[in-house]
Scaffold this motif. Structure first.
Motif, mmCIF file in Angstrom:
data_model
loop_
_atom_site.group_PDB
_atom_site.id
_atom_site.type_symbol
_atom_site.label_atom_id
_atom_site.label_comp_id
_atom_site.label_asym_id
_atom_site.label_seq_id
_atom_site.Cartn_x
_atom_site.Cartn_y
_atom_site.Cartn_z
ATOM 1 N N TYR A 353 70.516 25.826 24.937
ATOM 2 C CA TYR A 353 70.953 25.641 26.321
ATOM 3 C C TYR A 353 71.120 26.997 27.007
ATOM 4 O O TYR A 353 70.694 27.202 28.149
ATOM 5 C CB TYR A 353 72.279 24.873 26.353
ATOM 6 N N GLN A 354 71.732 27.933 26.282
ATOM 7 C CA GLN A 354 71.966 29.252 26.878
ATOM 8 C C GLN A 354 70.650 29.998 27.120
ATOM 9 O O GLN A 354 70.550 30.811 28.040
ATOM 10 C CB GLN A 354 72.922 30.063 26.011
ATOM 11 N N ALA A 355 69.635 29.694 26.310
ATOM 12 C CA ALA A 355 68.315 30.304 26.564
ATOM 13 C C ALA A 355 67.770 29.813 27.902
ATOM 14 O O ALA A 355 67.152 30.582 28.664
ATOM 15 C CB ALA A 355 67.359 29.961 25.429
ATOM 16 N N LEU A 356 68.006 28.532 28.212
ATOM 17 C CA LEU A 356 67.563 28.000 29.515
ATOM 18 C C LEU A 356 68.332 28.669 30.655
ATOM 19 O O LEU A 356 67.771 28.990 31.708
ATOM 20 C CB LEU A 356 67.797 26.483 29.576
ATOM 21 N N VAL A 357 69.639 28.873 30.434
ATOM 22 C CA VAL A 357 70.451 29.557 31.452
ATOM 23 C C VAL A 357 69.882 30.952 31.702
ATOM 24 O O VAL A 357 69.752 31.408 32.844
ATOM 25 C CB VAL A 357 71.928 29.645 31.006
ATOM 26 N N GLU A 358 69.505 31.629 30.615
ATOM 27 C CA GLU A 358 68.953 32.986 30.763
ATOM 28 C C GLU A 358 67.643 32.963 31.540
ATOM 29 O O GLU A 358 67.366 33.850 32.346
ATOM 30 C CB GLU A 358 68.748 33.632 29.385
ATOM 31 N N GLU A 359 66.825 31.933 31.296
ATOM 32 C CA GLU A 359 65.561 31.831 32.045
ATOM 33 C C GLU A 359 65.838 31.728 33.537
ATOM 34 O O GLU A 359 65.191 32.379 34.366
ATOM 35 C CB GLU A 359 64.796 30.571 31.603
ATOM 36 N N GLU A 360 66.824 30.895 33.876
ATOM 37 C CA GLU A 360 67.177 30.715 35.288
ATOM 38 C C GLU A 360 67.696 32.044 35.864
ATOM 39 O O GLU A 360 67.369 32.434 36.983
ATOM 40 C CB GLU A 360 68.254 29.637 35.397
ATOM 41 N N ARG A 361 68.468 32.727 35.048
ATOM 42 C CA ARG A 361 69.050 33.986 35.506
ATOM 43 C C ARG A 361 67.954 35.040 35.744
ATOM 44 O O ARG A 361 67.972 35.763 36.741
ATOM 45 C CB ARG A 361 70.034 34.446 34.429
ATOM 46 N N VAL A 362 66.993 35.093 34.827
ATOM 47 C CA VAL A 362 65.887 36.052 34.975
ATOM 48 C C VAL A 362 65.091 35.727 36.243
ATOM 49 O O VAL A 362 64.723 36.621 37.009
ATOM 50 C CB VAL A 362 64.984 36.019 33.711
ATOM 51 N N ALA A 363 64.863 34.435 36.477
ATOM 52 C CA ALA A 363 64.120 34.032 37.682
ATOM 53 C C ALA A 363 64.876 34.443 38.931
ATOM 54 O O ALA A 363 64.296 34.891 39.926
ATOM 55 C CB ALA A 363 63.904 32.514 37.665
ATOM 56 N N LYS A 364 66.196 34.309 38.875
ATOM 57 C CA LYS A 364 67.033 34.669 40.033
ATOM 58 C C LYS A 364 66.935 36.172 40.316
ATOM 59 O O LYS A 364 66.776 36.588 41.461
ATOM 60 C CB LYS A 364 68.485 34.275 39.726
ATOM 61 N N VAL A 388 79.209 32.267 51.484
ATOM 62 C CA VAL A 388 78.290 31.332 50.828
ATOM 63 C C VAL A 388 79.078 30.201 50.183
ATOM 64 O O VAL A 388 80.075 30.441 49.500
ATOM 65 C CB VAL A 388 77.467 32.061 49.732
ATOM 66 N N ALA A 389 78.609 28.977 50.393
ATOM 67 C CA ALA A 389 79.208 27.814 49.718
ATOM 68 C C ALA A 389 78.373 27.513 48.473
ATOM 69 O O ALA A 389 77.184 27.220 48.582
ATOM 70 C CB ALA A 389 79.225 26.613 50.658
ATOM 71 N N THR A 390 79.004 27.619 47.299
ATOM 72 C CA THR A 390 78.243 27.419 46.060
ATOM 73 C C THR A 390 79.080 26.679 45.030
ATOM 74 O O THR A 390 80.303 26.828 44.980
ATOM 75 C CB THR A 390 77.780 28.767 45.473
ATOM 76 N N LYS A 391 78.360 25.906 44.201
ATOM 77 C CA LYS A 391 79.009 25.240 43.065
ATOM 78 C C LYS A 391 78.697 25.980 41.771
ATOM 79 O O LYS A 391 79.112 25.566 40.710
ATOM 80 C CB LYS A 391 78.484 23.808 42.929
ATOM 81 N N GLY A 392 77.899 27.072 41.859
ATOM 82 C CA GLY A 392 77.555 27.838 40.668
ATOM 83 C C GLY A 392 76.066 27.986 40.501
ATOM 84 O O GLY A 392 75.268 27.594 41.371
ATOM 85 N N SER A 393 75.666 28.596 39.378
ATOM 86 C CA SER A 393 74.276 28.893 39.037
ATOM 87 C C SER A 393 73.624 29.866 40.008
ATOM 88 O O SER A 393 72.395 29.966 40.052
ATOM 89 C CB SER A 393 73.421 27.604 38.950
ATOM 90 N N GLY A 394 74.415 30.530 40.838
ATOM 91 C CA GLY A 394 73.840 31.507 41.772
ATOM 92 C C GLY A 394 73.064 30.865 42.894
ATOM 93 O O GLY A 394 72.204 31.491 43.521
ATOM 94 N N LEU A 395 73.352 29.578 43.191
ATOM 95 C CA LEU A 395 72.596 28.833 44.201
ATOM 96 C C LEU A 395 73.475 28.484 45.402
ATOM 97 O O LEU A 395 74.701 28.325 45.273
ATOM 98 C CB LEU A 395 72.077 27.522 43.597
ATOM 99 N N ILE A 396 72.839 28.316 46.543
ATOM 100 C CA ILE A 396 73.540 27.809 47.733
ATOM 101 C C ILE A 396 73.501 26.286 47.621
ATOM 102 O O ILE A 396 72.550 25.632 48.052
ATOM 103 C CB ILE A 396 72.827 28.297 49.018
ATOM 104 N N ASN A 397 74.475 25.736 46.965
ATOM 105 C CA ASN A 397 74.359 24.318 46.606
ATOM 106 C C ASN A 397 75.631 23.519 46.905
ATOM 107 O O ASN A 397 75.876 22.495 46.281
ATOM 108 C CB ASN A 397 73.979 24.177 45.124
ATOM 109 N N GLU A 398 76.445 23.993 47.848
ATOM 110 C CA GLU A 398 77.652 23.256 48.196
ATOM 111 C C GLU A 398 77.645 22.898 49.679
ATOM 112 O O GLU A 398 77.219 23.688 50.536
ATOM 113 C CB GLU A 398 78.888 24.114 47.860
ATOM 114 N N HIS A 399 78.105 21.685 49.958
ATOM 115 C CA HIS A 399 78.273 21.221 51.340
ATOM 116 C C HIS A 399 79.433 21.991 51.983
ATOM 117 O O HIS A 399 80.454 22.224 51.314
ATOM 118 C CB HIS A 399 78.577 19.721 51.279
#
Ligand code: SF4
Length: 519
Positions: A353-364, A388-399
């Motif tokens: 799972y953490q490897a997937l998180v790292e992939e997302e982080r590298v893409a970011k 910025v409104a965010t729920k995490g993962s470095g994304l703009i993903n909160e209302h």
């Protein structure tokens, strides 16, 4: 109101930030543990800025790496009820204000219960990488429970980083024990290095069966804190120093604290606002001692930011917090619930799972770097803040209406830099908007030029626009920094074409005498 003469709350204290800036100009130098070099330290530092052994320690630690805090979670276990000092900002019926929001600790745990809870959380939240003991008293005033807990966790969950937070009084006596258990992140709360100032913060300390008061107590405390810090950094243990900013008491003095801890090898300095309300029952709460404003806090953090980076993303968590910083999932893991849970600690699954998180982080990071390239040659004089409104993962993903806090980034020709967060009341109250809350939100971010959200309703959009804050929805569910830089480039183009006149907002506007739209 000018930042250097800002007055407020119960103390009527004047914060002289200009004086602070001058003091800071005189001290530079890296406080990185192990003498790892000047450009190598800091919460926002990345893989290329740090020696490999330091990067390994911080890369998935949400408190030691600003970038990691978007992706990785931490948890605290409340196994340490007793304390050996009294702070005027703390009431131990509540979580300790230096490491937690005021609020009762729901449950105190035995080491065995704590170990089970860690496994339960690690099974449910695979990106939980850090276990800290931070109270509700002082972990080193409860050494048997604290080290037993670490021992059990090291045996059963070997991939979890171990952290300890302490007031430092007992620290020199336990440094070898800390090293033996591979606890390689230690936080020491250091609010002063001058006992006269310390006497205003600490009514007493209890050491070797004796109670000390006043200046004598503070002198004992500061000597042992600094000695403990030196002993830890000599052993290569990463140290973060927490300081509570108390206007009129230690605010200007914290520059000297910064200098003292930097020279002793602290990796990171986390200056946090005093949390003080009468209902917490603390001395400061009852005497009307105010906390700093967000602008005062930022000014002091900026002033202390030399070659030792400042932690700006601390959420002053509860001593039993669970989850990403800024969220608290502790209610999902009460003792009753974890005893019923099927605990399946799957080390390989966690790694995958953490490897997937790292992939997302590298893409970011790659997306940010690509966007940054287009900032070459941008007007170096323009910098501004966005929320910025965010729920995490470095994304703009909160209302907008669901945001409990906004993350604030400073945009300039250098890119997007995280500079803090602003807590707010929820605007959306189950289907309708609360106008009082909206006014609070606007006030909290009124030094920002724009607010990035996943979605926003028509009414708040109109009110934000009227207050001079641009609601930005076009980057919904995209990476924060890449989007912010893209928006900034567009803003700079409008300024260059004359379509927009750049004017600072909020505190910066006040400093420069510019007119701002008040919320
Ligand atoms: S209180 Fe601050 S340093 Fe401690 S876990 Fe929370 S965010 Fe991290």
């Amino acid at each position: 109101m000018h930042a250097s003469t800002q007055q407020g709350g119960g103390t009527g204290h004047l914060v002289n930030i200009d004086a602070v800036m001058q003091q800071v100009a005189e001290h530079k130098g890296c406080g990185t543990t192990g003498g790892s070099g000047k450009a190598s330290c800091g919460s926002s530092a990345g893989q290329n800025d740090l020696p490999p052994e330091i990067w390994e320690k911080v890369k998935n630690h949400p408190c030691y790496s600003e970038e990691a805090h978007h992706h990785y979670a931490r948890m605290h276990v409340a196994v340490a009820p007793a304390c050996n000092i009294q702070c005027n900002y703390c009431n131990r019926k509540y979580d300790c204000a230096n490491e937690s929001r005021p609020g009762v600790v729901s449950e105190r745990l035995t080491p065995e219960q704590a170990a089970r809870k860690v496994l339960a959380v690690a099974s449910t939240i695979p990106q939980m990488t850090v276990l800290g003991i931070a109270g509700p008293g002082d972990p080193l005033a409860n050494p048997a429970k604290t080290f037993k807990t670490f021992e059990l966790i090291a045996q059963t969950a070997p991939d979890i980083k171990l952290c300890l937070s302490t007031n430092g009084l007992a620290l020199p006596d336990y440094v070898d024990e800390i090293a033996r258990y591979n606890i390689d992140h230690v936080t020491i709360t250091i609010n002063m290095v001058d006992p006269e100032i310390g006497a205003k913060i600490y009514p007493w300390v209890f050491w070797e069966h004796k109670r000390y008061t006043g200046v004598e107590a503070a002198r004992l405390l500061t000597e042992r804190q600094l000695r403990g810090l030196e002993m830890l950094t000599e052993r290569g243990i990463l140290c973060k120093v927490n300081s509570v900013m108390i206007p009129g008491v230690n605010d200007q003095h914290l520059v000297e604290v910064n200098r003292a801890v930097k020279s002793r090898g602290a990796f990171l300095h986390n200056i946090m606002p005093l949390i003080s309300a009468p209902e917490h029952g603390t001395v400061f709460g009852l005497t009307g001692q105010r906390g700093p404003t967000a602008q005062e806090l930022k000014a002091l953090q900026d002033a202390c930011e030399g070659e030792m980076n400042m932690m700006r993303h601390c959420r002053q968590c509860r001593a039993d917090a669970v989850g990403l910083l800024g969220e608290d999932r502790s209610a999902e893991f009460t003792t009753e619930k974890i005893m019923e849970m099927e605990v399946n600690y799957d080390l390989e699954g966690r790694k995958a799972y953490q490897a997937l998180v790292e992939e997302e982080r590298v893409a970011k990071v790659a997306a940010k770097v690509e966007e940054l390239a287009g900032l070459d040659g941008a007007d170096a004089d323009i910098s501004l803040l966005v929320a910025v409104a965010t729920k995490g993962s470095g994304l703009i993903n909160e209302h907008f209406g669901h945001a409990k806090e906004f993350q604030v980034y400073e945009l300039s020709a250098k890119g997007a830099k995280f500079v803090g967060h602003r807590r707010v009341d929820l605007y959306c109250q189950g289907g309708y908007g609360d106008e009082d809350s909206l006014a609070t939100v606007i006030r909290a971010i009124n030094d920002c030029h724009a607010v990035f959200v996943a979605k926003i309703g028509g009414c708040p959009k109109a009110d934000l626009t009227a207050a001079g804050i641009e609601p930005v929805e076009q980057y919904a569910h995209e990476f924060i920094e890449k989007s912010a830089i893209a928006w900034f480039k567009n803003y700079l183009a409008k300024v260059a074409s004359g379509a927009v006149t750049h004017a600072p907002r909020g505190d910066a506007a006040i400093r420069q005498g510019a007119l701002i739209v008040a919320a």
